[in-house]
Scaffold this motif. Structure first.
Motif, short mmCIF file in Angstrom:
data_model
loop_
_atom_site.label_atom_id
_atom_site.label_comp_id
_atom_site.label_asym_id
_atom_site.label_seq_id
_atom_site.Cartn_x
_atom_site.Cartn_y
_atom_site.Cartn_z
N GLY A 150 0.81 -1.21 0.00
CA GLY A 150 0.00 0.00 0.00
C GLY A 150 0.84 1.26 0.00
N SER A 151 1.87 1.29 0.86
CA SER A 151 2.68 2.50 0.94
C SER A 151 3.60 2.67 -0.26
N GLY A 154 1.20 3.53 -3.23
CA GLY A 154 0.60 4.83 -2.95
C GLY A 154 1.53 6.00 -3.18
N MET A 328 -1.80 3.44 4.93
CA MET A 328 -2.19 2.51 3.89
C MET A 328 -1.95 1.04 4.25
N ARG A 333 -8.90 -1.02 3.42
CA ARG A 333 -9.29 -0.19 2.28
C ARG A 333 -10.76 0.24 2.38
N ALA A 387 -5.80 5.69 -1.78
CA ALA A 387 -6.41 4.37 -1.59
C ALA A 387 -7.01 3.82 -2.87
N ARG A 458 -6.65 -5.53 1.75
CA ARG A 458 -5.43 -5.31 2.53
C ARG A 458 -4.98 -6.58 3.23
#
Length: 477
Positions: A150-151, A154, A328, A333, A387, A458
């Motif tokens: 996620g990070s 993102g 994140m 999510r 997101a 996630r």
């Protein structure tokens, strides 16, 4: 909750470790996200460049809309073509091609003597922007370990808003210091040639996606790539998981629309991706990013003050994106989406109420509306924009990832294009009040869609997600 498959896959992988491989992963992500920086700058620069451009070239309100929306509609096709091209040609080569398009499109806009070449340049930039919006998030998601996917993915959205903020700052500085010069808008556009050059030469030294390499049968090359961005033990474990997943799906290498439509679970995830993309755009975020100066002038600021005040939403966008990256890998999510659509819908209602209750000419009116616009943009960037792009990069199985991402982002850009084309006309017709009340109504519908239909992703590897989507297990909660 993750399925048993997801849990098994997670247990089989050694934990992440620090070392040179983590720094190498960070460098690859940084170079790739110059595509996001260009995306942000080329979409944001029109915010301050449009008025001097219209004055020099004699543009009408209609042709102003054409110049603005030509990039956005072209981006829709760039997203489709970019996704398919990256499936067949590779993520890395496609990003290098996009860097070339960014440079050529910038040169055409800067040199344009009239509307025709200007629109051609904007179309080239749009194809590059759309391609980058599809390929870069997928490239990052496929390179990243699932624990920090996620990070890492993102970061592209962070660079998009950094690019938009850079455009707003450049516009404010150049517009207020060189605004008396003919062609000042050309200088604003020319700045974007620099990150295009950096992206082109940087990607020449970056690796290909290991997941794409395994899918193409280039396992040894994928192992070499993984060894540069993972520990040795983790690289071997991930390669084994990738190879096993690929071997089980040899009969469906890369799927087009006909193959997708024969599997109800793939159709469902495609519709969810499309819905998430459209919902993001129907908040009106890009109308603010493209026409923020116009909205602020309508609120009561004069032109120079609006150009400066327009930097505030850009600043809060970057702050929100940084907060989003920190959340994140820790917040689901679905929860993020629900909070985001709740806050943006409330922001729309408050902007509509403020423009109703504060009469035109009130000294408080422009400042209250600016504050609420900043709250809206901050809510978008903290809970929705990052997101959404991460979600779209991870929900599709590998054999349809480029296609699924391409279709979803195509619909996102088409929605963006129609809003760009008609936003100013909508403001003229119903004013700020009616426009933002309409956005609030649409936001409520988007909130229901997310609550009812959007599954959680996630905490699962891409391979576990692929199995859950293909079998339909992801929809059982």
């Amino acid at each position: 909750m993750p399925t048993g498959t997801a849990q098994a896959g997670r247990a089989a992988l050694p934990p992440l470790t620090d070392g040179p491989h983590r720094r190498r992963l960070g460098l690859v992500a940084l170079i790739a996200t110059f595509g996001g920086l260009l995306f942000g700058y080329d979409t944001g620069v029109i915010n301050g460049a449009l008025r001097p451009m219209a004055a020099e070239l004699g543009l009408t309100p209609l042709t102003e809309g054409v110049v603005t929306s030509s990039l956005v509609f072209a981006a829709a096709f760039g997203a489709m073509v970019g996704g398919r091209l990256s499936d067949g040609w590779g993520r890395r080569k496609t990003i290098i091609l996009l860097a070339s398009l960014f440079f050529v499109g910038t040169a055409a806009v800067v040199a344009a003597p009239g509307l025709a070449l200007l629109v051609c340049g904007r179309v080239l930039l749009g194809l590059a922007v759309g391609g980058a919006s599809t390929v870069v998030p997928v490239f990052l998601a496929e390179l990243a370990p699932y624990e920090i996917r996620g990070s890492i993915a993102g970061r592209n959205e962070l660079m998009i808003v950094v690019g938009q903020l850079a455009a707003f700052i450049v516009n404010a500085i150049i517009g207020n210091t060189l605004g008396h010069l003919d062609g000042v808008w050309r200088i604003m556009f020319a700045i974007s040639a620099l990150p295009a050059i950096a992206l082109f030469f940087g990607m020449l030294r970056m690796p290909e996606s290991p997941r794409w390499l395994v899918q193409r049968g280039r396992t040894a090359e994928a192992r070499r790539v993984l060894a540069t961005i993972r520990s040795e033990e983790r690289a071997d474990a991930e390669l084994a998981e990738l190879a096993t997943n690929t071997d089980s799906e040899q009969h469906q290498r890369v799927l087009g629309w006909r193959a997708v439509l024969t599997n109800k679970n793939l159709v469902r995830i495609l519709l969810i991706g499309i819905g998430v993309g459209i919902a993001q755009q129907l908040t009106g975020i890009n109308s603010i990013m493209y026409f923020g100066q116009t909205v602020l002038i309508e609120s009561g600021f004069d032109e120079s003050a609006a150009l400066i005040a327009n930097v505030a939403p850009g600043v809060i966008a970057v702050i929100g994106a940084l907060i989003a990256l920190s959340m994140m890998d820790r917040v689901d999510r679905r929860k993020t989406f629900i909070i985001g659509f709740t806050l943006t819908t409330l922001s729309h209602l408050l902007i509509g109420l403020a423009s109703t209750l504060l009469p035109v000419g009130s000294p408080a009116r422009p400042w209250v509306i600016l504050l609420l616009v900043v709250v809206f943009v901050g809510s978008m960037q903290t809970f929705l924009n990052v997101a959404v792009w991460v979600y779209l990069s991870e929900i599709f199985p590998l054999h349809m990832r480029g296609f699924g991402m391409g279709v979803s982002v195509f619909m996102l850009w088409v929605t963006n294009g129609f809003l760009s084309l008609y936003f100013l006309s909508l403001v003229d017709a119903v004013g700020i009040t009616g426009t933002f009340f309409l956005f609030a109504a649409v936001g409520a519908l988007a909130l229901f869609f997310v609550w009812r239909f959007v599954p959680e992703t996630r905490g699962r590897t891409l391979e576990a997600l692929e199995e859950d989507v293909t079998t339909g297990a992801i929809y059982t909660r």
